[in-house]
Scaffold this motif. Structure first.
Motif, PDB file in Angstrom:
ATOM      1  N   ARG A   3       0.867  -1.079   0.136  1.00  0.00           N
ATOM      2  CA  ARG A   3      -0.033  -0.117   0.123  1.00  0.00           C
ATOM      3  C   ARG A   3       0.831   1.249   0.240  1.00  0.00           C
ATOM      4  O   ARG A   3       2.060   1.148   0.554  1.00  0.00           O
ATOM      5  CB  ARG A   3      -0.812   0.002   1.333  1.00  0.00           C
ATOM      6  N   ALA A 118     -17.006  -7.907  -9.863  1.00  0.00           N
ATOM      7  CA  ALA A 118     -16.370  -6.741  -9.762  1.00  0.00           C
ATOM      8  C   ALA A 118     -15.131  -7.012  -8.739  1.00  0.00           C
ATOM      9  O   ALA A 118     -14.127  -6.354  -8.752  1.00  0.00           O
ATOM     10  CB  ALA A 118     -17.311  -5.489  -9.419  1.00  0.00           C
ATOM     11  N   SER A 247     -11.729   4.014  -1.216  1.00  0.00           N
ATOM     12  CA  SER A 247     -10.705   3.713  -2.337  1.00  0.00           C
ATOM     13  C   SER A 247     -10.626   4.739  -3.416  1.00  0.00           C
ATOM     14  O   SER A 247     -11.781   5.198  -3.696  1.00  0.00           O
ATOM     15  CB  SER A 247     -11.445   2.453  -3.111  1.00  0.00           C
ATOM     16  N   ARG A 252      -2.557   4.876  -5.348  1.00  0.00           N
ATOM     17  CA  ARG A 252      -1.526   4.185  -5.876  1.00  0.00           C
ATOM     18  C   ARG A 252      -1.576   4.348  -7.294  1.00  0.00           C
ATOM     19  O   ARG A 252      -2.475   3.698  -8.078  1.00  0.00           O
ATOM     20  CB  ARG A 252      -1.233   2.609  -5.358  1.00  0.00           C
ATOM     21  N   HIS A 263      -4.595   1.536  -8.980  1.00  0.00           N
ATOM     22  CA  HIS A 263      -4.469   0.105  -8.083  1.00  0.00           C
ATOM     23  C   HIS A 263      -5.596  -0.866  -8.419  1.00  0.00           C
ATOM     24  O   HIS A 263      -5.622  -1.810  -7.931  1.00  0.00           O
ATOM     25  CB  HIS A 263      -3.776   0.020  -7.049  1.00  0.00           C
ATOM     26  N   LEU A 265      -8.219  -2.850 -10.193  1.00  0.00           N
ATOM     27  CA  LEU A 265      -8.274  -3.187 -11.419  1.00  0.00           C
ATOM     28  C   LEU A 265      -9.763  -3.717 -11.868  1.00  0.00           C
ATOM     29  O   LEU A 265     -10.375  -4.499 -11.060  1.00  0.00           O
ATOM     30  CB  LEU A 265      -7.293  -4.460 -11.446  1.00  0.00           C
ATOM     31  N   THR A 295     -13.744  -1.078  -3.351  1.00  0.00           N
ATOM     32  CA  THR A 295     -13.072  -1.409  -4.733  1.00  0.00           C
ATOM     33  C   THR A 295     -13.968  -1.906  -5.551  1.00  0.00           C
ATOM     34  O   THR A 295     -13.904  -1.581  -6.801  1.00  0.00           O
ATOM     35  CB  THR A 295     -12.156  -2.687  -4.181  1.00  0.00           C
TER      36      THR A 295
HETATM   37  P1  AMP Z   1      -8.711  -0.631  -1.900  1.00  0.00           P
HETATM   38  O1  AMP Z   1      -7.456   0.309  -1.931  1.00  0.00           O
HETATM   39  O2  AMP Z   1      -9.051  -1.214  -0.665  1.00  0.00           O
HETATM   40  O3  AMP Z   1      -9.629  -0.407  -3.304  1.00  0.00           O
HETATM   41  O4  AMP Z   1      -7.727  -2.175  -2.358  1.00  0.00           O
HETATM   42  C1  AMP Z   1      -7.233  -2.347  -3.533  1.00  0.00           C
HETATM   43  C2  AMP Z   1      -6.267  -3.326  -3.638  1.00  0.00           C
HETATM   44  O5  AMP Z   1      -7.135  -4.715  -3.759  1.00  0.00           O
HETATM   45  C3  AMP Z   1      -5.386  -3.433  -4.793  1.00  0.00           C
HETATM   46  O6  AMP Z   1      -4.132  -2.973  -4.107  1.00  0.00           O
HETATM   47  C4  AMP Z   1      -5.451  -4.749  -5.001  1.00  0.00           C
HETATM   48  O7  AMP Z   1      -4.222  -5.599  -4.158  1.00  0.00           O
HETATM   49  C5  AMP Z   1      -6.510  -5.372  -4.784  1.00  0.00           C
HETATM   50  N1  AMP Z   1      -7.396  -5.305  -5.923  1.00  0.00           N
HETATM   51  C6  AMP Z   1      -7.468  -4.603  -7.186  1.00  0.00           C
HETATM   52  N2  AMP Z   1      -8.562  -4.523  -7.782  1.00  0.00           N
HETATM   53  C7  AMP Z   1      -9.258  -5.546  -7.309  1.00  0.00           C
HETATM   54  C8  AMP Z   1     -10.667  -6.401  -7.542  1.00  0.00           C
HETATM   55  N3  AMP Z   1     -11.237  -5.846  -8.826  1.00  0.00           N
HETATM   56  N4  AMP Z   1     -11.071  -7.180  -6.794  1.00  0.00           N
HETATM   57  C9  AMP Z   1     -10.146  -7.689  -5.690  1.00  0.00           C
HETATM   58  N5  AMP Z   1      -9.184  -6.988  -5.221  1.00  0.00           N
HETATM   59  C10 AMP Z   1      -8.618  -6.001  -5.915  1.00  0.00           C
END
Ligand code: AMP
Ligand code: MG
Length: 345
Positions: A3, A118, A247, A252, A263, A265, A295
């Motif tokens: 992170r 998603a 999020s 990042r 970050h 995806l 996310t």
């Molecule tokens: P956040 O900042 O809480 O949204 O977490 C994003 C993190 O979850 C990223 O750094 C990845 O490790 C992971 N991630 C990214 N996209 C996805 C997604 N579509 N589904 C699950 N995990 C994800």
């Protein structure tokens, strides 16, 4: 689970600012104990009100130890973790892992279903490609993205009481979108089990506000300006016994030819979610739900995201679009205060 420091700045600095102000009003008998630790690839901050500072420090330490246990099981980077063990497999034989890790994998699969894909815990390959390229600010090749997308089917996971088997050797698990939220909830449980009634737990911006900050006044949490970053609060809201998780595409990322590659995806394209959104905040009873939904809603985009949150009970969301409009779900009407005039509802 890497992170950025930026995410720390996102909410925590802002929070610290508010909290420092608010603590001044705390009753004389309760002492505030607080600690920061780098944990789960991010900055953790826990503060509690306790009868004495030493008692407070002791429970904060216990809460951090609980988070450390979760990190040791679920980190994708620690070599000895369950997830690393799974991802290093060489054949199809069952891999014995902790029940707690199994339960989070199961929850991840459950959330994948309700978010209609998603959210996906099998994006390990994709996350790794984008992470590696982030360091030298390069976009991964389309071929490598298409290749990674072939191995994200959680249907190939089978679990029993103590083991997991995966019928696809290339699939890689990453709990980076769920473990932090879970860890916040577990840290809060540890505090409650040790008689804490007032606390804030924050892991890289996944926050839980336990009880009241003082005298029945709720905690006040700030949401930052996605463009200006730290210390620029645009929204304030009072919270008690709720999780608030954000999020954003500013946490990042790298910028190449004017495009921001962040970050979060999109499992359907393999690329960072590309829509009008710049940040998604979820307010819910638990941080695990907030972590996953923030996310997932970012991936869904504005309209589908709002519709999805409205269909969930006891969950609300604040979505900020790139044009500085703040969109809220019905449960938040008249409950938030926008303090930056360049943003509007
Ligand atoms: P956040 O900042 O809480 O949204 O977490 C994003 C993190 O979850 C990223 O750094 C990845 O490790 C992971 N991630 C990214 N996209 C996805 C997604 N579509 N589904 C699950 N995990 C994800
Ligand atoms: Mg999240």
């Amino acid at each position: 689970m890497k992170r950025s420091h930026a995410k720390f700045n996102v909410t925590i600095l802002v929070l610290l600012f508010f909290i420092t102000m608010l603590v001044a009003c705390t009753s004389q008998t309760e002492k505030l104990a607080k600690q920061n630790q780098f944990i789960l690839g991010t900055y953790g901050h826990i503060q509690v009100h306790a009868p004495s500072e030493s008692k407070g420090n002791r429970v904060v330490q216990l809460a951090f130890e609980r988070i450390r246990e979760i990190e040791n099981l679920m980190s994708a980077t620690l070599r000895e973790s369950d997830i690393s063990k799974i991802n290093a497999r060489m054949d199809y034989s069952p891999i014995e892992i902790d029940r707690e890790t199994l339960s989070i994998i199961q929850k991840g699969i459950f959330f994948e279903k309700i978010t209609e894909g998603a959210f996906n815990i099998a994006l390990g390959n994709l996350i790794d490609i984008w992470d590696t390229h982030k360091e030298d600010k390069k976009i991964p090749s389309n071929d490598s993205i298409l290749h990674a997308l072939k191995y994200i089917d959680t249907g190939s996971l089978q679990m029993n009481n103590n083991a997991i088997s995966i019928s696809c050797l290339n699939l890689q698990i990453n709990l980076g979108g769920i473990a932090k939220g879970y860890a916040v909830d577990e840290a809060v449980k540890t505090l409650i089990a040790n008689n804490v009634t007032s606390a804030l737990v924050s892991l890289g911006g996944d926050i839980y506000a336990l009880g009241y900050r003082t005298n029945k006044s709720p905690w006040i949490v700030g949401i930052q300006n996605p463009k200006l970053g730290q210390n620029n609060v645009i929204i304030k809201l009072p919270l008690s016994n709720k999780a608030i998780v954000t999020s954003g595409d500013y946490e990042r990322y790298f910028i190449k030819d004017g495009i921001r590659y962040h970050h979060i995806l999109d499992p359907t394209t393999g690329y960072p979610a590309d829509n009008q959104l710049t940040s998604v905040t979820i307010i819910s009873d638990s941080a695990i739900v907030g972590d996953v939904f923030s996310t997932a809603v970012f991936v869904m985009g504005l309209e589908k995201g709002i519709e999805f949150i409205e269909s969930q009970s006891r969950v609300d969301a604040i979505l900020i679009t790139k044009d500085n409009i703040v969109h809220i779900t019905s449960g938040l009407e008249n409950k938030i205060e926008i303090i930056d005039s360049t943003f509007s509802l």
